[in-house]
Write an enzyme that holds these catalytic residues in place. Structure first.
Site, PDB file in Angstrom:
ATOM      1  N   PRO A  33     -10.387 -26.229  -8.728  1.00 13.15           N
ATOM      2  CA  PRO A  33      -9.318 -27.229  -8.775  1.00 13.15           C
ATOM      3  C   PRO A  33      -8.155 -26.799  -9.656  1.00 13.15           C
ATOM      4  CG  PRO A  33     -11.215 -27.971 -10.033  1.00 13.15           C
ATOM      5  CD  PRO A  33     -11.645 -26.747  -9.288  1.00 13.15           C
ATOM      6  N   GLU A  43     -18.770 -26.690 -14.682  1.00 10.62           N
ATOM      7  CA  GLU A  43     -17.452 -26.761 -15.319  1.00 10.62           C
ATOM      8  C   GLU A  43     -16.580 -25.561 -14.967  1.00 10.62           C
ATOM      9  OE1 GLU A  43     -16.175 -29.347 -17.210  1.00 10.62           O
ATOM     10  OE2 GLU A  43     -17.941 -30.309 -16.341  1.00 10.62           O
ATOM     11  N   ARG A  85      -9.193 -20.072  12.217  1.00  7.17           N
ATOM     12  CA  ARG A  85      -8.561 -20.626  13.424  1.00  7.17           C
ATOM     13  C   ARG A  85      -7.221 -19.956  13.734  1.00  7.17           C
ATOM     14  NH1 ARG A  85      -4.961 -24.537  13.166  1.00  7.17           N
ATOM     15  NH2 ARG A  85      -5.916 -25.706  14.876  1.00  7.17           N
ATOM     16  N   ASP A  88       0.842 -26.267  15.304  1.00  7.77           N
ATOM     17  CA  ASP A  88       0.182 -27.080  14.283  1.00  7.77           C
ATOM     18  C   ASP A  88       1.173 -27.674  13.288  1.00  7.77           C
ATOM     19  OD1 ASP A  88      -2.406 -26.853  15.111  1.00  7.77           O
ATOM     20  OD2 ASP A  88      -2.847 -25.095  13.880  1.00  7.77           O
TER      21      ASP A  88
END
Length: 275
Positions: free
Chosen positions: A139, A166, A204, A219
């Protein structure tokens, strides 16, 4: 495994402990090789073994291996984490098994868990000599987007480390990893979920994966806008009709309508893309 030979399991990990989709075919010329290192292989196996991802493997477009990071530990308990220096909550993923796994996957001559190499030398060898691109899902990484997916779809070999607890020991990021990537501004229970999203978005885009090559071109995000609304049969449902232009047969007007609707949808849902 005997304690007298702590590296035996490590050396045989690639040969015996990785997961690939069984295709029934003996040799492929793969476009892309993808290795996922995770503590939870089953999280990746189901979604990446179905539908389009499954066909991409069966057709020899990708060589996908989902590997258990514990296979590169050298202790009898297969410990992969420890408490953080300086205190704090949670556990941190240890550097030794991560270095051992990545260096083996990248073809390092010395297959040991404690090789010390300068960060600059490692990064140069990966980029200049065409070696695998090493990525960690976190993150705290750069936000993943369509442009990054397109760029990474041109790589021949991706090694993806799935963070957990963590996070990983920061020396992994300093001396081993090329890119630290986040799929969004939120936190998941572990990086294996993020890795599935990451792999799907890249695969993809490879030639031959989608049924129609134009699908990836049309897309959302590909041209900086969201995709225009789509409709299918029936032409009228519960009194709601498909826009007349889409059944007119006038391809120029349809293209114009779609461009206008893409701009409208982007302005309403993602105005940040227009800045």
């Amino acid at each position: 495994m005997s304690d007298a030979n702590p590296m035996a399991f490590h050396r045989n990990a690639l040969q015996y402990r990785h997961w690939t989709l069984s295709t029934g075919r003996s040799t492929f010329s793969f476009q892309v090789k993808i290795d996922i290192l995770t503590l939870f292989p089953d999280i990746c196996r189901a979604p990446l073994g179905e539908s389009i991802m499954k066909r991409a493997q069966e057709n020899g477009i990708i060589d996908l291996r989902i590997l258990n990071l514990r296979d590169w530990t050298t202790d009898k308990h297969h410990i992969v984490d420890d408490a953080p220096f300086g205190g704090g909550q949670g556990m941190v993923m240890k550097p030794e098994p991560i270095f051992a796994a990545v260096e083996e996957l990248c073809g390092a001559k010395e297959k040991t868990a404690n090789i010390q190499r300068p960060a600059l030398e490692v990064q140069q060898s990966k980029i200049e000599n065409g070696k695998p691109k090493v990525i960690v899902m976190s993150p705290a990484g750069r936000r993943f987007d369509q442009q990054m997916a397109t760029e990474l779809s041109r790589e021949s070999h991706l090694v993806i480390i799935c963070g957990h607890y963590e996070g990983v020991d920061h020396r992994v990021l300093e001396h081993l990893v090329d890119l630290e990537i986040s799929i969004g501004d939120y936190v998941l229970t572990n990086g294996a979920i993020a890795a599935v999203v990451f792999v799907d978005a890249i695969v993809r885009l490879l030639p031959g994966v989608l049924g129609h090559e134009q699908s990836a071109v049309d897309d959302s995000f590909n041209d900086g806008l969201l995709e225009a609304p789509q409709y299918t049969r029936p032409a009228e449902f519960r009194g709601w009709k498909v826009p007349q232009v889409l059944v007119s047969g006038n391809h120029a007007e349809i293209a114009k309508w779609r461009e206008e609707q893409a701009m409208k949808r982007t302005r309403e849902n993602r105005p940040d893309l227009l800045r």
